[in-house]
Design a protein around this motif. Structure first.
Motif, PDB file in Angstrom:
ATOM      1  N   ILE A   6      36.367  24.169  33.161  1.00  0.00           N
ATOM      2  CA  ILE A   6      37.303  24.717  34.088  1.00  0.00           C
ATOM      3  C   ILE A   6      36.438  24.708  35.511  1.00  0.00           C
ATOM      4  CG2 ILE A   6      38.321  26.764  34.784  1.00  0.00           C
ATOM      5  CD1 ILE A   6      38.121  27.771  31.761  1.00  0.00           C
ATOM      6  N   LYS A   7      37.340  24.013  36.573  1.00  0.00           N
ATOM      7  CA  LYS A   7      36.824  24.071  37.816  1.00  0.00           C
ATOM      8  C   LYS A   7      38.036  24.527  38.789  1.00  0.00           C
ATOM      9  CE  LYS A   7      33.774  19.861  37.911  1.00  0.00           C
ATOM     10  NZ  LYS A   7      33.364  18.642  38.693  1.00  0.00           N
ATOM     11  N   ARG A   8      37.480  25.306  39.456  1.00  0.00           N
ATOM     12  CA  ARG A   8      38.531  25.708  40.682  1.00  0.00           C
ATOM     13  C   ARG A   8      37.766  26.015  42.162  1.00  0.00           C
ATOM     14  NH1 ARG A   8      41.340  25.221  36.946  1.00  0.00           N
ATOM     15  NH2 ARG A   8      42.634  26.845  35.958  1.00  0.00           N
ATOM     16  N   GLU A  35      33.457  38.017  30.863  1.00  0.00           N
ATOM     17  CA  GLU A  35      34.745  37.565  31.029  1.00  0.00           C
ATOM     18  C   GLU A  35      34.997  37.111  32.465  1.00  0.00           C
ATOM     19  OE1 GLU A  35      39.510  38.783  30.928  1.00  0.00           O
ATOM     20  OE2 GLU A  35      38.159  40.392  30.636  1.00  0.00           O
ATOM     21  N   LEU A  36      35.008  35.917  32.646  1.00  0.00           N
ATOM     22  CA  LEU A  36      35.047  35.246  34.251  1.00  0.00           C
ATOM     23  C   LEU A  36      36.452  35.066  34.623  1.00  0.00           C
ATOM     24  CD1 LEU A  36      32.308  32.769  33.739  1.00  0.00           C
ATOM     25  CD2 LEU A  36      32.036  35.050  34.753  1.00  0.00           C
ATOM     26  N   ASP A  41      43.811  32.637  35.513  1.00  0.00           N
ATOM     27  CA  ASP A  41      42.734  32.033  34.445  1.00  0.00           C
ATOM     28  C   ASP A  41      41.733  33.110  33.979  1.00  0.00           C
ATOM     29  OD1 ASP A  41      44.633  30.006  34.119  1.00  0.00           O
ATOM     30  OD2 ASP A  41      43.365  28.881  35.790  1.00  0.00           O
ATOM     31  N   SER A  42      41.438  33.221  32.843  1.00  0.00           N
ATOM     32  CA  SER A  42      40.430  33.974  32.435  1.00  0.00           C
ATOM     33  C   SER A  42      39.714  33.534  31.329  1.00  0.00           C
ATOM     34  CB  SER A  42      40.319  35.565  32.364  1.00  0.00           C
ATOM     35  OG  SER A  42      41.167  35.882  31.098  1.00  0.00           O
TER      36      SER A  42
END
Length: 115
Positions: A6-8, A35-36, A41-42
């Motif tokens: 996952i990239k943000r 929890e990120l 999104d998480s």
């Protein structure tokens, strides 16, 4: 290729970045399940007890970059991706042997003869 990635990327205020780092730090310090969240999104991940930490600071002209990399393996006996073996867990302190108990008996008196 990773199984999940996952990239943000986003532009945030200094305060927002600090709050996110604090959130991650608290989650790591208080338990193995973290929890990120990013936007809507998480993801919840389980973090090992021993982690590999890498900090890189690069200053190039008027641009400064700080990279923090935290990684671990689910199998702590396995080597890290960098080929390094994980640091061994500290050995428990040796318990000193107790001193021998002192006798409570009185020494016997010796008879001496005068010559």
């Amino acid at each position: 290729m990773p199984k999940l990635e996952i990239k943000r990327k986003s532009e945030l205020s200094r305060k927002e970045v600090g709050e996110r780092l604090i959130m991650i730090g608290r989650a790591l310090a208080h338990g193995s399940e973290v929890e990120l969240k990013t936007g809507d999104d998480s993801i919840e991940i389980v973090v090992a007890d021993r982690l590999h930490w890498e900090l890189e600071i690069e200053v190039d002209g008027d641009e400064t970059e700080i990279e923090i990399e935290i990684k671990w393996r689910d199998d702590p006996a396995a080597e890290t991706d960098s080929g390094e073996t994980p640091e061994p867990a500290p050995k428990p302190a040796r318990t000193p042997k107790p001193a021998p108990a002192k006798s409570t008996r009185r020494p016997r008196a010796r008879k001496t003869t005068a010559k």
